[in-house]
Design a protein around this motif. Structure first.
Motif, PDB file in Angstrom:
ATOM      1  N   LYS A 153       0.848  -1.190   0.000  1.00  0.00           N
ATOM      2  CA  LYS A 153       0.000   0.000   0.000  1.00  0.00           C
ATOM      3  C   LYS A 153       0.881   1.236   0.000  1.00  0.00           C
ATOM      4  CE  LYS A 153      -3.741   2.179   2.517  1.00  0.00           C
ATOM      5  NZ  LYS A 153      -4.648   2.077   3.665  1.00  0.00           N
ATOM      6  N   ILE A 154       0.773   2.018  -1.082  1.00  0.00           N
ATOM      7  CA  ILE A 154       1.571   3.237  -1.201  1.00  0.00           C
ATOM      8  C   ILE A 154       0.623   4.379  -1.530  1.00  0.00           C
ATOM      9  CG2 ILE A 154       3.402   4.421  -2.434  1.00  0.00           C
ATOM     10  CD1 ILE A 154       4.483   1.609  -3.164  1.00  0.00           C
ATOM     11  N   CYS A 155       0.428   5.279  -0.599  1.00  0.00           N
ATOM     12  CA  CYS A 155      -0.481   6.399  -0.813  1.00  0.00           C
ATOM     13  C   CYS A 155       0.167   7.683  -0.299  1.00  0.00           C
ATOM     14  CB  CYS A 155      -1.787   6.196  -0.077  1.00  0.00           C
ATOM     15  SG  CYS A 155      -2.613   4.643  -0.453  1.00  0.00           S
ATOM     16  N   GLY A 156       0.225   8.677  -1.169  1.00  0.00           N
ATOM     17  CA  GLY A 156       0.610  10.013  -0.735  1.00  0.00           C
ATOM     18  C   GLY A 156       2.015  10.186  -0.213  1.00  0.00           C
ATOM     19  N   SER A 157       2.994   9.441  -0.749  1.00  0.00           N
ATOM     20  CA  SER A 157       4.361   9.579  -0.259  1.00  0.00           C
ATOM     21  C   SER A 157       5.134  10.653  -0.992  1.00  0.00           C
ATOM     22  CB  SER A 157       5.099   8.248  -0.401  1.00  0.00           C
ATOM     23  OG  SER A 157       5.294   7.949  -1.765  1.00  0.00           O
ATOM     24  N   GLY A 158       4.576  11.213  -2.070  1.00  0.00           N
ATOM     25  CA  GLY A 158       5.267  12.241  -2.836  1.00  0.00           C
ATOM     26  C   GLY A 158       5.996  11.703  -4.047  1.00  0.00           C
ATOM     27  N   LYS A 159       6.199  10.396  -4.129  1.00  0.00           N
ATOM     28  CA  LYS A 159       6.830   9.775  -5.296  1.00  0.00           C
ATOM     29  C   LYS A 159       5.829   8.830  -5.935  1.00  0.00           C
ATOM     30  CE  LYS A 159      11.573   9.864  -3.634  1.00  0.00           C
ATOM     31  NZ  LYS A 159      12.775   9.071  -3.352  1.00  0.00           N
ATOM     32  N   VAL A 160       5.935   8.664  -7.250  1.00  0.00           N
ATOM     33  CA  VAL A 160       5.059   7.715  -7.931  1.00  0.00           C
ATOM     34  C   VAL A 160       5.764   6.393  -8.195  1.00  0.00           C
ATOM     35  CG1 VAL A 160       3.562   9.444  -8.989  1.00  0.00           C
ATOM     36  CG2 VAL A 160       5.586   8.639 -10.224  1.00  0.00           C
ATOM     37  N   ASN A 161       7.064   6.422  -8.386  1.00  0.00           N
ATOM     38  CA  ASN A 161       7.821   5.206  -8.670  1.00  0.00           C
ATOM     39  C   ASN A 161       8.523   4.731  -7.405  1.00  0.00           C
ATOM     40  OD1 ASN A 161       9.261   3.096  -9.748  1.00  0.00           O
ATOM     41  ND2 ASN A 161      10.713   4.373 -10.846  1.00  0.00           N
ATOM     42  N   HIS A 162       8.074   3.598  -6.876  1.00  0.00           N
ATOM     43  CA  HIS A 162       8.646   3.076  -5.644  1.00  0.00           C
ATOM     44  C   HIS A 162       9.491   1.829  -5.856  1.00  0.00           C
ATOM     45  CE1 HIS A 162       6.369   5.815  -3.079  1.00  0.00           C
ATOM     46  NE2 HIS A 162       5.462   5.726  -4.029  1.00  0.00           N
ATOM     47  N   LYS A 163       9.482   1.256  -7.105  1.00  0.00           N
ATOM     48  CA  LYS A 163      10.200  -0.013  -7.255  1.00  0.00           C
ATOM     49  C   LYS A 163      10.792  -0.280  -8.632  1.00  0.00           C
ATOM     50  CE  LYS A 163       5.848  -2.355  -8.226  1.00  0.00           C
ATOM     51  NZ  LYS A 163       4.848  -3.302  -7.805  1.00  0.00           N
ATOM     52  N   ILE A 164      10.424   0.464  -9.645  1.00  0.00           N
ATOM     53  CA  ILE A 164      10.807   0.119 -11.013  1.00  0.00           C
ATOM     54  C   ILE A 164      12.114   0.795 -11.395  1.00  0.00           C
ATOM     55  CG2 ILE A 164      10.117   0.257 -13.446  1.00  0.00           C
ATOM     56  CD1 ILE A 164       7.171   0.286 -12.292  1.00  0.00           C
ATOM     57  N   ASP A 165      13.135  -0.011 -11.725  1.00  0.00           N
ATOM     58  CA  ASP A 165      14.432   0.474 -12.217  1.00  0.00           C
ATOM     59  C   ASP A 165      14.961   1.638 -11.381  1.00  0.00           C
ATOM     60  OD1 ASP A 165      14.268  -1.434 -14.201  1.00  0.00           O
ATOM     61  OD2 ASP A 165      13.570  -0.034 -15.744  1.00  0.00           O
ATOM     62  N   LYS A 166      14.930   1.505 -10.075  1.00  0.00           N
ATOM     63  CA  LYS A 166      15.356   2.597  -9.197  1.00  0.00           C
ATOM     64  C   LYS A 166      16.841   2.902  -9.346  1.00  0.00           C
ATOM     65  CE  LYS A 166      13.072   4.564  -6.778  1.00  0.00           C
ATOM     66  NZ  LYS A 166      12.307   5.811  -7.101  1.00  0.00           N
ATOM     67  N   HIS A 167      17.626   1.974  -9.917  1.00  0.00           N
ATOM     68  CA  HIS A 167      19.046   2.208 -10.127  1.00  0.00           C
ATOM     69  C   HIS A 167      19.298   3.145 -11.316  1.00  0.00           C
ATOM     70  CE1 HIS A 167      17.835  -1.121 -12.691  1.00  0.00           C
ATOM     71  NE2 HIS A 167      18.854  -0.823 -13.479  1.00  0.00           N
ATOM     72  N   GLU A 168      18.268   3.394 -12.114  1.00  0.00           N
ATOM     73  CA  GLU A 168      18.412   4.273 -13.280  1.00  0.00           C
ATOM     74  C   GLU A 168      18.071   5.717 -12.901  1.00  0.00           C
ATOM     75  OE1 GLU A 168      19.510   3.293 -16.144  1.00  0.00           O
ATOM     76  OE2 GLU A 168      19.358   1.115 -15.922  1.00  0.00           O
TER      77      GLU A 168
END
Ligand code: FES
Length: 74
Positions: free
Chosen positions: A2-17
Motif C-alpha cells: 500500500k503506497i499512498c501520498g508519499s510524494g513519489k510515484v515510482n517506488h520499485k521500477i528500475d530505481k538504479h536508473e
C-alpha cells in the motif's frame, strides 16, 4: 504493498536508473495493449490490473493507457 501520498510515484521500477525510459516498437504490440500509468504493475510498462488495488487502498482513480491498433486502412 500500500503506497499512498508519499510524494513519489515510482517506488520499485528500475530505481538504479536516473530515469525510467521504455522504448517499444509499435509493430510488436497486439491489437490492444494496456500500458501502466500507476507505476504499480509487476509487468511494467504493461498494466497487470494492480491499479485496481491501488485505487481501492488509496481512494485514487488511476488506470492504464490503452493503445488500439487500427485495422482499417481506408
Ligand atoms: S497496473 Fe498500473 S495502470 Fe494498471
Amino acid at each position: 504493498m500500500k503506497i499512498c501520498g508519499s510524494g513519489k510515484v515510482n517506488h520499485k521500477i528500475d530505481k538504479h536508473e536516473a530515469k525510467v525510459v521504455t522504448k517499444i516498437d509499435i509493430e510488436d504490440l497486439g491489437d490492444v495493449t494496456a500500458f501502466c500509468r500507476c507505476w504499480q504493475s509487476a509487468k511494467f510498462p504493461l498494466c497487470d490490473g494492480t491499479h485496481n488495488k491501488h485505487n481501492k487502498d488509496c481512494g485514487d482513480n488511476v488506470g492504464p493507457l490503452l493503445m488500439n491498433r487500427r485495422t482499417d486502412t481506408s
